[in-house]
Write a protein that holds these residues in place. Structure first.
Motif, PDB file in Angstrom:
ATOM      1  N   ALA A 146       0.809  -1.219   0.000  1.00  0.00           N
ATOM      2  CA  ALA A 146       0.000   0.000   0.000  1.00  0.00           C
ATOM      3  C   ALA A 146       0.844   1.271   0.000  1.00  0.00           C
ATOM      4  CB  ALA A 146      -0.960  -0.001   1.184  1.00  0.00           C
ATOM      5  N   ALA A 147       1.891   1.332   0.802  1.00  0.00           N
ATOM      6  CA  ALA A 147       2.722   2.536   0.857  1.00  0.00           C
ATOM      7  C   ALA A 147       3.420   2.768  -0.480  1.00  0.00           C
ATOM      8  CB  ALA A 147       3.748   2.433   1.981  1.00  0.00           C
ATOM      9  N   THR A 148       3.846   1.703  -1.112  1.00  0.00           N
ATOM     10  CA  THR A 148       4.507   1.822  -2.414  1.00  0.00           C
ATOM     11  C   THR A 148       3.503   2.268  -3.466  1.00  0.00           C
ATOM     12  OG1 THR A 148       6.074   0.105  -1.765  1.00  0.00           O
ATOM     13  CG2 THR A 148       5.933   0.612  -4.114  1.00  0.00           C
ATOM     14  N   VAL A 149       2.308   1.708  -3.436  1.00  0.00           N
ATOM     15  CA  VAL A 149       1.246   2.132  -4.362  1.00  0.00           C
ATOM     16  C   VAL A 149       0.989   3.626  -4.195  1.00  0.00           C
ATOM     17  CG1 VAL A 149      -1.229   1.940  -4.848  1.00  0.00           C
ATOM     18  CG2 VAL A 149       0.164  -0.127  -4.603  1.00  0.00           C
ATOM     19  N   ALA A 150       0.845   4.083  -2.957  1.00  0.00           N
ATOM     20  CA  ALA A 150       0.582   5.499  -2.705  1.00  0.00           C
ATOM     21  C   ALA A 150       1.707   6.372  -3.242  1.00  0.00           C
ATOM     22  CB  ALA A 150       0.386   5.740  -1.202  1.00  0.00           C
ATOM     23  N   ALA A 151       2.950   5.963  -3.030  1.00  0.00           N
ATOM     24  CA  ALA A 151       4.096   6.744  -3.501  1.00  0.00           C
ATOM     25  C   ALA A 151       4.126   6.806  -5.025  1.00  0.00           C
ATOM     26  CB  ALA A 151       5.400   6.157  -2.963  1.00  0.00           C
ATOM     27  N   LEU A 152       3.834   5.696  -5.675  1.00  0.00           N
ATOM     28  CA  LEU A 152       3.843   5.665  -7.142  1.00  0.00           C
ATOM     29  C   LEU A 152       2.719   6.521  -7.709  1.00  0.00           C
ATOM     30  CD1 LEU A 152       4.654   1.888  -7.591  1.00  0.00           C
ATOM     31  CD2 LEU A 152       6.149   3.808  -8.224  1.00  0.00           C
ATOM     32  N   LEU A 153       1.531   6.434  -7.108  1.00  0.00           N
ATOM     33  CA  LEU A 153       0.418   7.261  -7.567  1.00  0.00           C
ATOM     34  C   LEU A 153       0.728   8.742  -7.369  1.00  0.00           C
ATOM     35  CD1 LEU A 153      -2.600   5.142  -6.268  1.00  0.00           C
ATOM     36  CD2 LEU A 153      -1.904   5.486  -8.664  1.00  0.00           C
ATOM     37  N   ALA A 154       1.358   9.070  -6.247  1.00  0.00           N
ATOM     38  CA  ALA A 154       1.719  10.466  -5.978  1.00  0.00           C
ATOM     39  C   ALA A 154       2.726  11.000  -6.990  1.00  0.00           C
ATOM     40  CB  ALA A 154       2.289  10.593  -4.559  1.00  0.00           C
ATOM     41  N   ARG A 155       3.467  10.096  -7.612  1.00  0.00           N
ATOM     42  CA  ARG A 155       4.465  10.498  -8.607  1.00  0.00           C
ATOM     43  C   ARG A 155       3.955  10.322 -10.035  1.00  0.00           C
ATOM     44  NH1 ARG A 155       6.473   9.506  -4.033  1.00  0.00           N
ATOM     45  NH2 ARG A 155       8.342  10.552  -3.286  1.00  0.00           N
ATOM     46  N   GLY A 156       2.634  10.152 -10.169  1.00  0.00           N
ATOM     47  CA  GLY A 156       2.024  10.147 -11.489  1.00  0.00           C
ATOM     48  C   GLY A 156       1.889   8.811 -12.178  1.00  0.00           C
ATOM     49  N   ALA A 157       2.032   7.705 -11.450  1.00  0.00           N
ATOM     50  CA  ALA A 157       1.861   6.393 -12.078  1.00  0.00           C
ATOM     51  C   ALA A 157       0.460   6.282 -12.665  1.00  0.00           C
ATOM     52  CB  ALA A 157       2.092   5.278 -11.056  1.00  0.00           C
ATOM     53  N   ASP A 158       0.361   5.643 -13.811  1.00  0.00           N
ATOM     54  CA  ASP A 158      -0.904   5.450 -14.511  1.00  0.00           C
ATOM     55  C   ASP A 158      -1.692   4.339 -13.823  1.00  0.00           C
ATOM     56  OD1 ASP A 158      -2.995   4.891 -16.263  1.00  0.00           O
ATOM     57  OD2 ASP A 158      -1.717   4.864 -18.054  1.00  0.00           O
ATOM     58  N   ALA A 159      -2.777   4.710 -13.147  1.00  0.00           N
ATOM     59  CA  ALA A 159      -3.578   3.751 -12.390  1.00  0.00           C
ATOM     60  C   ALA A 159      -4.280   2.737 -13.284  1.00  0.00           C
ATOM     61  CB  ALA A 159      -4.611   4.488 -11.533  1.00  0.00           C
ATOM     62  N   ASP A 160      -4.370   3.016 -14.567  1.00  0.00           N
ATOM     63  CA  ASP A 160      -5.070   2.121 -15.497  1.00  0.00           C
ATOM     64  C   ASP A 160      -4.149   1.381 -16.454  1.00  0.00           C
ATOM     65  OD1 ASP A 160      -7.768   2.169 -14.870  1.00  0.00           O
ATOM     66  OD2 ASP A 160      -8.088   4.061 -15.904  1.00  0.00           O
ATOM     67  N   ARG A 161      -2.867   1.552 -16.330  1.00  0.00           N
ATOM     68  CA  ARG A 161      -1.943   0.907 -17.287  1.00  0.00           C
ATOM     69  C   ARG A 161      -2.016  -0.602 -17.137  1.00  0.00           C
ATOM     70  NH1 ARG A 161       3.401   2.866 -19.442  1.00  0.00           N
ATOM     71  NH2 ARG A 161       3.934   1.211 -20.895  1.00  0.00           N
ATOM     72  N   ARG A 162      -2.445  -1.269 -18.189  1.00  0.00           N
ATOM     73  CA  ARG A 162      -2.594  -2.718 -18.162  1.00  0.00           C
ATOM     74  C   ARG A 162      -1.346  -3.396 -18.692  1.00  0.00           C
ATOM     75  NH1 ARG A 162      -7.614  -0.693 -19.987  1.00  0.00           N
ATOM     76  NH2 ARG A 162      -7.256  -1.381 -22.134  1.00  0.00           N
ATOM     77  N   ASN A 163      -1.149  -4.631 -18.249  1.00  0.00           N
ATOM     78  CA  ASN A 163       0.022  -5.391 -18.694  1.00  0.00           C
ATOM     79  C   ASN A 163      -0.272  -6.082 -20.028  1.00  0.00           C
ATOM     80  OD1 ASN A 163      -1.469  -7.732 -18.077  1.00  0.00           O
ATOM     81  ND2 ASN A 163      -0.333  -8.153 -16.204  1.00  0.00           N
ATOM     82  N   GLY A 164       0.645  -6.893 -20.488  1.00  0.00           N
ATOM     83  CA  GLY A 164       0.509  -7.571 -21.757  1.00  0.00           C
ATOM     84  C   GLY A 164      -0.617  -8.587 -21.805  1.00  0.00           C
ATOM     85  N   ARG A 165      -1.158  -8.934 -20.667  1.00  0.00           N
ATOM     86  CA  ARG A 165      -2.294  -9.863 -20.602  1.00  0.00           C
ATOM     87  C   ARG A 165      -3.602  -9.112 -20.381  1.00  0.00           C
ATOM     88  NH1 ARG A 165      -0.757 -14.407 -16.472  1.00  0.00           N
ATOM     89  NH2 ARG A 165      -2.771 -15.178 -17.194  1.00  0.00           N
ATOM     90  N   ASP A 166      -3.570  -7.791 -20.543  1.00  0.00           N
ATOM     91  CA  ASP A 166      -4.727  -6.895 -20.391  1.00  0.00           C
ATOM     92  C   ASP A 166      -5.254  -6.865 -18.961  1.00  0.00           C
ATOM     93  OD1 ASP A 166      -6.364  -4.926 -21.609  1.00  0.00           O
ATOM     94  OD2 ASP A 166      -8.038  -6.347 -21.701  1.00  0.00           O
ATOM     95  N   GLN A 167      -4.383  -7.132 -17.982  1.00  0.00           N
ATOM     96  CA  GLN A 167      -4.767  -7.080 -16.577  1.00  0.00           C
ATOM     97  C   GLN A 167      -4.446  -5.702 -16.024  1.00  0.00           C
ATOM     98  OE1 GLN A 167      -2.141 -10.283 -15.567  1.00  0.00           O
ATOM     99  NE2 GLN A 167      -3.799 -11.780 -15.507  1.00  0.00           N
ATOM    100  N   SER A 168      -5.347  -5.191 -15.187  1.00  0.00           N
ATOM    101  CA  SER A 168      -5.157  -3.867 -14.587  1.00  0.00           C
ATOM    102  C   SER A 168      -4.702  -3.997 -13.139  1.00  0.00           C
ATOM    103  CB  SER A 168      -6.465  -3.079 -14.637  1.00  0.00           C
ATOM    104  OG  SER A 168      -7.422  -3.659 -13.766  1.00  0.00           O
ATOM    105  N   PRO A 169      -4.034  -2.950 -12.625  1.00  0.00           N
ATOM    106  CA  PRO A 169      -3.631  -2.983 -11.213  1.00  0.00           C
ATOM    107  C   PRO A 169      -4.817  -3.154 -10.267  1.00  0.00           C
ATOM    108  CG  PRO A 169      -2.417  -1.270 -12.353  1.00  0.00           C
ATOM    109  CD  PRO A 169      -3.465  -1.776 -13.312  1.00  0.00           C
ATOM    110  N   VAL A 170      -5.950  -2.501 -10.568  1.00  0.00           N
ATOM    111  CA  VAL A 170      -7.093  -2.604  -9.656  1.00  0.00           C
ATOM    112  C   VAL A 170      -7.671  -4.016  -9.662  1.00  0.00           C
ATOM    113  CG1 VAL A 170      -8.951  -1.801 -11.213  1.00  0.00           C
ATOM    114  CG2 VAL A 170      -9.093  -1.361  -8.755  1.00  0.00           C
ATOM    115  N   ALA A 171      -7.709  -4.680 -10.799  1.00  0.00           N
ATOM    116  CA  ALA A 171      -8.198  -6.061 -10.826  1.00  0.00           C
ATOM    117  C   ALA A 171      -7.269  -6.974 -10.037  1.00  0.00           C
ATOM    118  CB  ALA A 171      -8.345  -6.554 -12.266  1.00  0.00           C
ATOM    119  N   GLY A 172      -5.958  -6.738 -10.140  1.00  0.00           N
ATOM    120  CA  GLY A 172      -5.003  -7.521  -9.361  1.00  0.00           C
ATOM    121  C   GLY A 172      -5.182  -7.326  -7.873  1.00  0.00           C
ATOM    122  N   ALA A 173      -5.405  -6.081  -7.463  1.00  0.00           N
ATOM    123  CA  ALA A 173      -5.609  -5.790  -6.042  1.00  0.00           C
ATOM    124  C   ALA A 173      -6.921  -6.392  -5.545  1.00  0.00           C
ATOM    125  CB  ALA A 173      -5.573  -4.285  -5.810  1.00  0.00           C
ATOM    126  N   ILE A 174      -7.943  -6.371  -6.392  1.00  0.00           N
ATOM    127  CA  ILE A 174      -9.219  -6.994  -6.017  1.00  0.00           C
ATOM    128  C   ILE A 174      -9.021  -8.493  -5.861  1.00  0.00           C
ATOM    129  CG2 ILE A 174     -11.521  -7.582  -6.883  1.00  0.00           C
ATOM    130  CD1 ILE A 174     -11.607  -4.675  -8.031  1.00  0.00           C
TER     131      ILE A 174
END
Length: 134
Positions: free
Chosen positions: A60-88
């Motif tokens: 969680a702390a790393t996620v917060a730091a990355l989001l604070a630095r502009g990480a794309d919350a919707d960037r999907r990987n090569g298998r079309d998986q999203s970070p939010v689906a992984g966290a769910i």
């Protein structure tokens, strides 16, 4: 990266180390890489970003730091998986909330975050975002 140019092999090693730091939740060390020019949305060969790996591994702390630095919350990987689906999938309540607050689309990817919540019986992670119109 700033300073002396890195060889392609050195660049690959830096990225691999940063990805490991994200997986392990070693936020302070990871932030140092970002402050020295590593792109926040750098990916591995499978298209996983630092945010994807941190979210999936419950950092969680790393996620917060990355989001604070502009990480794309919707960037999907090569298998079309999203970070939010992984966290769910992993049942990471705080991370799901942080990603949704940062604008993560619960209807993007395969499976979508919404579908993952239903599939794994974790609809409670959707909160108000889980309500559909109709």
């Amino acid at each position: 990266m700033t300073g002396a140019a890195l060889t392609p092999q050195q660049q690959e090693q830096v990225v691999a180390l940063a990805l490991d730091l994200a997986r392990q939740g070693r936020t302070n060390e990871l932030v140092e890489f970002l402050e020295h020019g590593l792109p926040v949305d750098v990916t591995d060969r499978e298209g996983n970003t630092l945010l994807m790996l941190a979210a999936y591994h419950g950092r969680a702390a790393t996620v917060a730091a990355l989001l604070a630095r502009g990480a794309d919350a919707d960037r999907r990987n090569g298998r079309d998986q999203s970070p939010v689906a992984g966290a769910i999938f992993k049942g990471e309540d705080d991370i799901v909330r942080a990603l949704v607050a940062a604008g993560a689309d619960l209807d993007a990817g395969t499976p979508t975050g919404r579908a993952a919540a239903v599939l794994f019986g974790r609809e409670h992670l959707l909160g108000d975002a889980g309500q559909t119109g109709g």
